[in-house]
Scaffold this active site. Sequence first.
Site, mmCIF file in Angstrom:
data_model
loop_
_atom_site.group_PDB
_atom_site.id
_atom_site.type_symbol
_atom_site.label_atom_id
_atom_site.label_comp_id
_atom_site.label_asym_id
_atom_site.label_seq_id
_atom_site.Cartn_x
_atom_site.Cartn_y
_atom_site.Cartn_z
ATOM 1 N N ARG A 1 5.276 7.287 -29.251
ATOM 2 C CA ARG A 1 4.659 7.719 -30.525
ATOM 3 C C ARG A 1 5.185 6.926 -31.730
ATOM 4 O O ARG A 1 5.414 7.469 -32.803
ATOM 5 C CB ARG A 1 4.901 9.212 -30.781
ATOM 6 C CG ARG A 1 4.243 10.150 -29.783
ATOM 7 C CD ARG A 1 2.724 10.066 -29.849
ATOM 8 N NE ARG A 1 2.115 11.113 -29.083
ATOM 9 C CZ ARG A 1 1.851 11.047 -27.770
ATOM 10 N NH1 ARG A 1 2.131 9.966 -27.080
ATOM 11 N NH2 ARG A 1 1.274 12.069 -27.160
ATOM 12 N N GLU B 1 4.924 14.679 -35.722
ATOM 13 C CA GLU B 1 4.162 13.544 -35.203
ATOM 14 C C GLU B 1 3.037 13.212 -36.187
ATOM 15 O O GLU B 1 2.643 12.070 -36.367
ATOM 16 C CB GLU B 1 3.562 13.895 -33.839
ATOM 17 C CG GLU B 1 2.884 12.717 -33.191
ATOM 18 C CD GLU B 1 1.762 13.079 -32.248
ATOM 19 O OE1 GLU B 1 0.601 13.181 -32.717
ATOM 20 O OE2 GLU B 1 2.023 13.246 -31.052
ATOM 21 N N SER C 1 -0.734 17.624 -31.159
ATOM 22 C CA SER C 1 0.691 17.990 -31.229
ATOM 23 C C SER C 1 1.183 17.771 -32.657
ATOM 24 O O SER C 1 1.056 16.668 -33.184
ATOM 25 C CB SER C 1 1.528 17.106 -30.298
ATOM 26 O OG SER C 1 1.067 17.180 -28.979
HETATM 27 P P1 FAD Z 1 -6.036 8.971 -39.037
HETATM 28 O O1 FAD Z 1 -5.611 10.403 -38.990
HETATM 29 O O2 FAD Z 1 -7.275 8.651 -39.764
HETATM 30 O O3 FAD Z 1 -4.841 8.092 -39.616
HETATM 31 C C1 FAD Z 1 -3.503 8.225 -39.172
HETATM 32 C C2 FAD Z 1 -2.606 7.314 -40.019
HETATM 33 O O4 FAD Z 1 -2.958 5.948 -39.839
HETATM 34 C C3 FAD Z 1 -2.738 7.558 -41.522
HETATM 35 O O5 FAD Z 1 -1.462 7.370 -42.085
HETATM 36 C C4 FAD Z 1 -3.713 6.488 -41.993
HETATM 37 O O6 FAD Z 1 -3.502 6.128 -43.348
HETATM 38 C C5 FAD Z 1 -3.385 5.327 -41.065
HETATM 39 N N1 FAD Z 1 -4.549 4.489 -40.680
HETATM 40 C C6 FAD Z 1 -5.754 4.898 -40.241
HETATM 41 N N2 FAD Z 1 -6.519 3.860 -39.877
HETATM 42 C C7 FAD Z 1 -5.788 2.734 -40.099
HETATM 43 C C8 FAD Z 1 -6.009 1.341 -39.926
HETATM 44 N N3 FAD Z 1 -7.158 0.855 -39.444
HETATM 45 N N4 FAD Z 1 -5.014 0.477 -40.272
HETATM 46 C C9 FAD Z 1 -3.839 0.930 -40.759
HETATM 47 N N5 FAD Z 1 -3.575 2.252 -40.964
HETATM 48 C C10 FAD Z 1 -4.523 3.149 -40.620
HETATM 49 N N6 FAD Z 1 -2.472 11.510 -30.005
HETATM 50 C C11 FAD Z 1 -1.900 11.027 -28.867
HETATM 51 O O7 FAD Z 1 -1.179 10.024 -28.927
HETATM 52 N N7 FAD Z 1 -2.116 11.615 -27.667
HETATM 53 C C12 FAD Z 1 -2.887 12.712 -27.520
HETATM 54 O O8 FAD Z 1 -3.067 13.212 -26.420
HETATM 55 C C13 FAD Z 1 -3.507 13.249 -28.686
HETATM 56 N N8 FAD Z 1 -4.273 14.350 -28.619
HETATM 57 C C14 FAD Z 1 -4.854 14.860 -29.739
HETATM 58 C C15 FAD Z 1 -5.655 16.015 -29.614
HETATM 59 C C16 FAD Z 1 -6.265 16.565 -30.722
HETATM 60 C C17 FAD Z 1 -7.136 17.780 -30.570
HETATM 61 C C18 FAD Z 1 -6.092 15.948 -31.996
HETATM 62 C C19 FAD Z 1 -6.783 16.499 -33.212
HETATM 63 C C20 FAD Z 1 -5.292 14.824 -32.142
HETATM 64 C C21 FAD Z 1 -4.651 14.278 -31.003
HETATM 65 N N9 FAD Z 1 -3.813 13.136 -31.078
HETATM 66 C C22 FAD Z 1 -3.263 12.617 -29.935
HETATM 67 C C23 FAD Z 1 -3.523 12.504 -32.390
HETATM 68 C C24 FAD Z 1 -4.598 11.500 -32.846
HETATM 69 O O9 FAD Z 1 -5.767 11.638 -32.096
HETATM 70 C C25 FAD Z 1 -4.124 10.052 -32.735
HETATM 71 O O10 FAD Z 1 -2.930 9.877 -33.450
HETATM 72 C C26 FAD Z 1 -5.150 9.059 -33.265
HETATM 73 O O11 FAD Z 1 -4.774 7.742 -32.925
HETATM 74 C C27 FAD Z 1 -5.347 9.143 -34.775
HETATM 75 O O12 FAD Z 1 -6.434 8.333 -35.112
HETATM 76 P P2 FAD Z 1 -7.270 8.540 -36.459
HETATM 77 O O13 FAD Z 1 -8.205 7.388 -36.548
HETATM 78 O O14 FAD Z 1 -7.860 9.898 -36.503
HETATM 79 O O15 FAD Z 1 -6.103 8.412 -37.539
HETATM 80 N N1 EPU Z 2 4.797 24.360 -22.737
HETATM 81 C C1 EPU Z 2 5.159 25.670 -22.869
HETATM 82 N N2 EPU Z 2 4.526 26.416 -23.830
HETATM 83 C C2 EPU Z 2 3.559 25.895 -24.640
HETATM 84 C C3 EPU Z 2 3.207 24.536 -24.497
HETATM 85 C C4 EPU Z 2 3.847 23.777 -23.526
HETATM 86 O O1 EPU Z 2 6.021 26.170 -22.165
HETATM 87 O O2 EPU Z 2 3.040 26.636 -25.468
HETATM 88 C C5 EPU Z 2 5.430 23.554 -21.670
HETATM 89 C C6 EPU Z 2 4.437 23.305 -20.504
HETATM 90 O O3 EPU Z 2 4.455 24.352 -19.598
HETATM 91 C C7 EPU Z 2 4.951 22.031 -19.916
HETATM 92 C C8 EPU Z 2 5.519 21.291 -21.127
HETATM 93 O O4 EPU Z 2 5.736 22.251 -22.148
HETATM 94 O O5 EPU Z 2 6.010 22.278 -19.034
HETATM 95 C C9 EPU Z 2 4.618 20.155 -21.621
HETATM 96 O O6 EPU Z 2 3.366 20.662 -22.065
HETATM 97 P P1 EPU Z 2 2.008 19.799 -22.006
HETATM 98 O O7 EPU Z 2 1.817 19.252 -20.637
HETATM 99 O O8 EPU Z 2 0.930 20.635 -22.585
HETATM 100 O O9 EPU Z 2 2.293 18.543 -22.906
HETATM 101 P P2 EPU Z 2 2.993 18.347 -24.338
HETATM 102 O O10 EPU Z 2 4.356 17.798 -24.125
HETATM 103 O O11 EPU Z 2 2.898 19.613 -25.127
HETATM 104 C C10 EPU Z 2 2.228 15.881 -24.634
HETATM 105 C C11 EPU Z 2 1.697 15.072 -25.777
HETATM 106 C C12 EPU Z 2 0.199 15.284 -25.909
HETATM 107 C C13 EPU Z 2 -0.472 14.801 -24.620
HETATM 108 C C14 EPU Z 2 0.097 15.616 -23.451
HETATM 109 C C15 EPU Z 2 -0.406 15.131 -22.117
HETATM 110 C C16 EPU Z 2 3.462 14.767 -27.413
HETATM 111 C C17 EPU Z 2 4.023 15.173 -28.724
HETATM 112 N N3 EPU Z 2 2.379 15.431 -27.005
HETATM 113 O O12 EPU Z 2 2.045 17.245 -24.969
HETATM 114 O O13 EPU Z 2 -0.293 14.495 -26.996
HETATM 115 O O14 EPU Z 2 -1.863 14.947 -24.675
HETATM 116 O O15 EPU Z 2 1.538 15.520 -23.423
HETATM 117 O O16 EPU Z 2 0.179 13.901 -21.813
HETATM 118 O O17 EPU Z 2 3.990 13.871 -26.762
HETATM 119 C C18 EPU Z 2 -0.723 14.540 -29.353
HETATM 120 O O18 EPU Z 2 0.064 13.582 -29.427
HETATM 121 O O19 EPU Z 2 -1.334 14.992 -30.339
HETATM 122 C C19 EPU Z 2 -0.966 15.153 -28.037
HETATM 123 C C20 EPU Z 2 -1.786 16.187 -27.850
#
Ligand code: FAD
Ligand code: EPU
Length: 337
Positions: free
Chosen positions: A162, A333, A237
């Site tokens: 991240r 994050e 997250s």
């Molecule tokens: P934005 O929110 O628009 O921007 C984020 C930052 O980057 C801001 O500071 C902005 O100013 C800057 N920025 C935006 N575009 C540019 C550019 N082109 N050049 C330079 N700076 C820029 N992330 C994970 O890693 N794994 C996950 O599993 C994951 N799951 C998610 C689930 C949900 C439901 C949600 C809502 C989010 C999740 N995220 C996850 C976080 C998010 O999707 C990612 O961080 C994604 O890459 C953000 O992209 P964005 O275009 O929406 O960024």
């Molecule tokens: N857990 C709990 N209680 C909760 C949530 C999670 O006990 O309420 C425990 C689960 O049981 C499991 C562990 O925590 O043992 C991990 O949970 P999960 O698999 O849901 O993944 P996470 O660590 O919460 C991370 C990433 C996600 C990504 C998933 C799958 C980060 C900060 N988050 O979540 O990324 O999608 O793994 O790889 O690393 C994001 O970055 O926005 C994001 C959603």
Amino acid sequence: MKISRNTSLKSYNTFGIDVKAKSLISVNSIDELITVLKNNYYKDLFILGGGSNMLLTKDIDMNVVHIDIKGIEVIRETEDFVFVKANAGENWHQFVLYTLEQNWGGLENLSLIPGNVGTSPIQNIGAYGVELKDHFVSCNAIDIQSLEVVHFTAEECEFEYRNSIFKHKVKGKFIITSVVFKLKKTNHKLLTNYGAINEAIMDMGIINPGIRDVSNAVIKIRQQKLPDPKELGNSGSFFKNPVITTQEFEVLKMNFPEVPNYLVGNDSVKIPAGWLIDKAGLKGYREGDAGVHKNQALVLVNYGEATGEDILHLAKKVQGEILKKFQIKLEPEVNII
Ligand code: FAD
Ligand code: EPU
């Protein structure tokens, strides 16, 4: 190019926070972006992608530049690999689906992550055992001050969990305009051991899975676990999973033998922040319209009218409780603006 003044950003951020931008400028090409950069003093710009990784806590008294530059292009092919370039404004999940339709493997575990391609390197997006860096070749970015196009290799991006150079050394200095990925055309290597992917594939009755089946499994798991921002505002997250030393882990494990953990290298351990927040009794906790999600404690949600300050107040409470109970500092994050 589309320009609107004094505009609400509610529909431009997945938390659904209603703040205003001094102006919102949507750019569809690099030329339009350069024109905007030439006309605006660089300190007066705020870059917006899909708005899925930000918490807006106040009106943005700046020109918000929405990067909406589309386009996908194959730049090189070998027998086994394809090098594909996607422009920054492409929606990440749509891009992943496009690569899978071409039978290019690599990004399937990263299905259904919101946001845009151009933002994907910033926090080195990751899920289900894969990180962006595993398939990233390079990106192009515009230096906001000099307007030069700079090429960043994977090594130069300094990817970590991240994290990347765009979050520290060169934060706010570049706008990413395109990203190049290296994807596999043949003999796909499936990564299905992480989480419940294998189980989901079996549930779908699939015996010999392919990359699209892995994608479907990841989509199914994510839809079960994470709230859909269209229904409940959130940014995924809210905190990173903390990494502690093995000594700190031994102490934690003495008090909480059941703590889930993942070894990182030889001397660090990653602890799921969701587990810590859950264990601290905060899952489902709510302060007005700001809440800790009832199924996934790592996700903070907006039940409707929460302000960015309300969510931030809740985030600080969560951090305080986790520090008190586990002596672990949770780091956001999400980008707090
Ligand atoms: P934005 O929110 O628009 O921007 C984020 C930052 O980057 C801001 O500071 C902005 O100013 C800057 N920025 C935006 N575009 C540019 C550019 N082109 N050049 C330079 N700076 C820029 N992330 C994970 O890693 N794994 C996950 O599993 C994951 N799951 C998610 C689930 C949900 C439901 C949600 C809502 C989010 C999740 N995220 C996850 C976080 C998010 O999707 C990612 O961080 C994604 O890459 C953000 O992209 P964005 O275009 O929406 O960024
Ligand atoms: N857990 C709990 N209680 C909760 C949530 C999670 O006990 O309420 C425990 C689960 O049981 C499991 C562990 O925590 O043992 C991990 O949970 P999960 O698999 O849901 O993944 P996470 O660590 O919460 C991370 C990433 C996600 C990504 C998933 C799958 C980060 C900060 N988050 O979540 O990324 O999608 O793994 O790889 O690393 C994001 O970055 O926005 C994001 C959603």
